[in-house]
Design a protein around this motif. Structure first.
Motif, PDB file in Angstrom:
ATOM      1  N   ILE A 101       0.871  -1.096   0.143  1.00 51.79           N
ATOM      2  CA  ILE A 101       0.211  -0.227  -0.094  1.00 51.79           C
ATOM      3  C   ILE A 101       0.757   1.164   0.128  1.00 51.79           C
ATOM      4  N   ALA A 102       2.037   1.169   0.534  1.00 56.40           N
ATOM      5  CA  ALA A 102       2.773   2.417   0.792  1.00 56.40           C
ATOM      6  C   ALA A 102       3.536   2.638  -0.557  1.00 56.40           C
ATOM      7  N   VAL A 103       3.600   1.727  -1.589  1.00 59.42           N
ATOM      8  CA  VAL A 103       3.981   1.981  -2.796  1.00 59.42           C
ATOM      9  C   VAL A 103       3.089   2.699  -3.680  1.00 59.42           C
ATOM     10  N   GLY A 104       1.826   2.782  -3.450  1.00 59.26           N
ATOM     11  CA  GLY A 104       0.800   3.406  -3.983  1.00 59.26           C
ATOM     12  C   GLY A 104       0.658   3.016  -5.396  1.00 59.26           C
ATOM     13  N   LEU A 153      -1.411  -9.415  -0.982  1.00 54.26           N
ATOM     14  CA  LEU A 153      -1.350  -8.625  -2.310  1.00 54.26           C
ATOM     15  C   LEU A 153      -2.646  -8.004  -3.020  1.00 54.26           C
ATOM     16  N   ALA A 154      -3.387  -8.974  -2.831  1.00 53.70           N
ATOM     17  CA  ALA A 154      -4.881  -8.672  -3.683  1.00 53.70           C
ATOM     18  C   ALA A 154      -5.558  -7.649  -2.815  1.00 53.70           C
ATOM     19  N   HIS A 155      -5.372  -7.686  -1.415  1.00 48.25           N
ATOM     20  CA  HIS A 155      -6.215  -6.519  -0.691  1.00 48.25           C
ATOM     21  C   HIS A 155      -5.240  -5.426  -0.986  1.00 48.25           C
ATOM     22  N   ALA A 156      -4.055  -5.193  -0.829  1.00 49.37           N
ATOM     23  CA  ALA A 156      -3.225  -4.005  -1.066  1.00 49.37           C
ATOM     24  C   ALA A 156      -3.863  -3.424  -2.359  1.00 49.37           C
ATOM     25  N   ILE A 160      -5.300   0.177  -2.999  1.00 48.41           N
ATOM     26  CA  ILE A 160      -4.627   1.163  -3.914  1.00 48.41           C
ATOM     27  C   ILE A 160      -5.742   1.910  -5.090  1.00 48.41           C
ATOM     28  N   ALA A 161      -6.297   0.679  -5.516  1.00 50.02           N
ATOM     29  CA  ALA A 161      -7.314   1.144  -6.582  1.00 50.02           C
ATOM     30  C   ALA A 161      -8.593   1.995  -6.330  1.00 50.02           C
ATOM     31  N   ILE A 162      -8.870   1.417  -4.932  1.00 52.00           N
ATOM     32  CA  ILE A 162     -10.009   2.483  -4.554  1.00 52.00           C
ATOM     33  C   ILE A 162      -9.761   3.871  -4.346  1.00 52.00           C
ATOM     34  N   ALA A 163      -8.457   4.066  -3.974  1.00 51.72           N
ATOM     35  CA  ALA A 163      -7.788   5.379  -3.553  1.00 51.72           C
ATOM     36  C   ALA A 163      -7.248   6.341  -4.638  1.00 51.72           C
ATOM     37  N   THR A 164      -7.339   5.595  -5.876  1.00 50.69           N
ATOM     38  CA  THR A 164      -6.468   6.258  -7.057  1.00 50.69           C
ATOM     39  C   THR A 164      -7.380   6.286  -8.198  1.00 50.69           C
TER      40      THR A 164
END
Length: 227
Positions: A101-104, A153-156, A160-164
């Protein structure tokens, strides 16, 4: 006669005194969408060919930046010396998901290559050893590690997808899908109205709980787990 100032040429290749770490650091100062070989060269004040000498193309560069961000976050993961396998798996899973998640937005550029594997070696060794000590054979321990990693990995990537992106959250997608559906689907309609956030920490914790429960059952079906 006008005296012309000598042309100042940007340094190239090895003579620029660059290394990959400097290039990655420069790329990290840019918005991911703005990262290009030329843009990074501009930040460093060198010719683009100096950057190309160390990094072949933009995709490789984005992968290096993503891996650097992941490694920086994942390096903070610490396992309790006497932890049981369940606790070790939770620590690994939470740390792994948070690091991705930190990778964004650059998470899609994380590739299973030497830098990634090297970063994961010590933590992977801990998980495999804990699972084997609990009663798993070598193959089952490896499969358990891969499954746990894939869950996180799937959760992260969901987070990221919902935030970006502009994709609506799952409850909204569900409500839209049911708006013109006939006949009615009462259970899904009721659940959709709950507006549960399936991208939060509770969702990841549920996934880890299910993994641990399933792996415990797998151990019980074979040798008794040793805790």
């Amino acid at each position: 006669m006008v005296n012309k100032e000598p042309t100042v040429r940007r340094p190239r290749g090895v003579r620029a005194g660059l290394d990959r770490d400097q290039i990655i650091a420069a790329a990290k100062t840019l918005d991911p969408a703005a990262v290009t070989m030329q843009a990074v060269a501009g930040v460093l004040g060198v010719d683009r060919k100096a950057v190309n000498h160390h990094v072949s193309d933009r995709e490789t560069l984005l992968g290096l930046v993503a891996m650097d961000a992941f490694a920086e976050s994942f390096s903070e993961v610490r396992f309790a010396t006497r932890s049981h396998w369940q606790e070790a798996c939770r620590t690994y899973a939470m740390g792994f998901a948070e690091a991705v998640i930190a990778v964004g937005p650059l998470a899609d550029h994380l590739q299973l290559g030497n830098p990634f594997v090297t970063t994961m070696l010590e933590a992977s060794e801990v998980i495999v050893r804990k699972l084997i000590e609990a009663g798993a054979d070598d193959e089952t321990a490896l499969r358990g590690l891969v499954l746990l990693t894939n869950i996180c990995l799937a959760h992260a990537r969901d987070v990221i997808a919902i935030a970006t992106t502009d994709v609506p959250p799952r409850p909204e997608l569900l409500r839209r899908a049911m708006s013109g559906h006939s006949p009615e689907i009462p259970l899904l309609a009721r659940i959709a109205e709950l507006k549960v956030d399936t991208y939060d920490k509770a969702q990841l914790e549920l996934s880890i709980d299910v993994f641990i429960a399933g792996f415990s059952r797998r151990l019980t079906d074979g040798d008794s787990p040793r805790t």
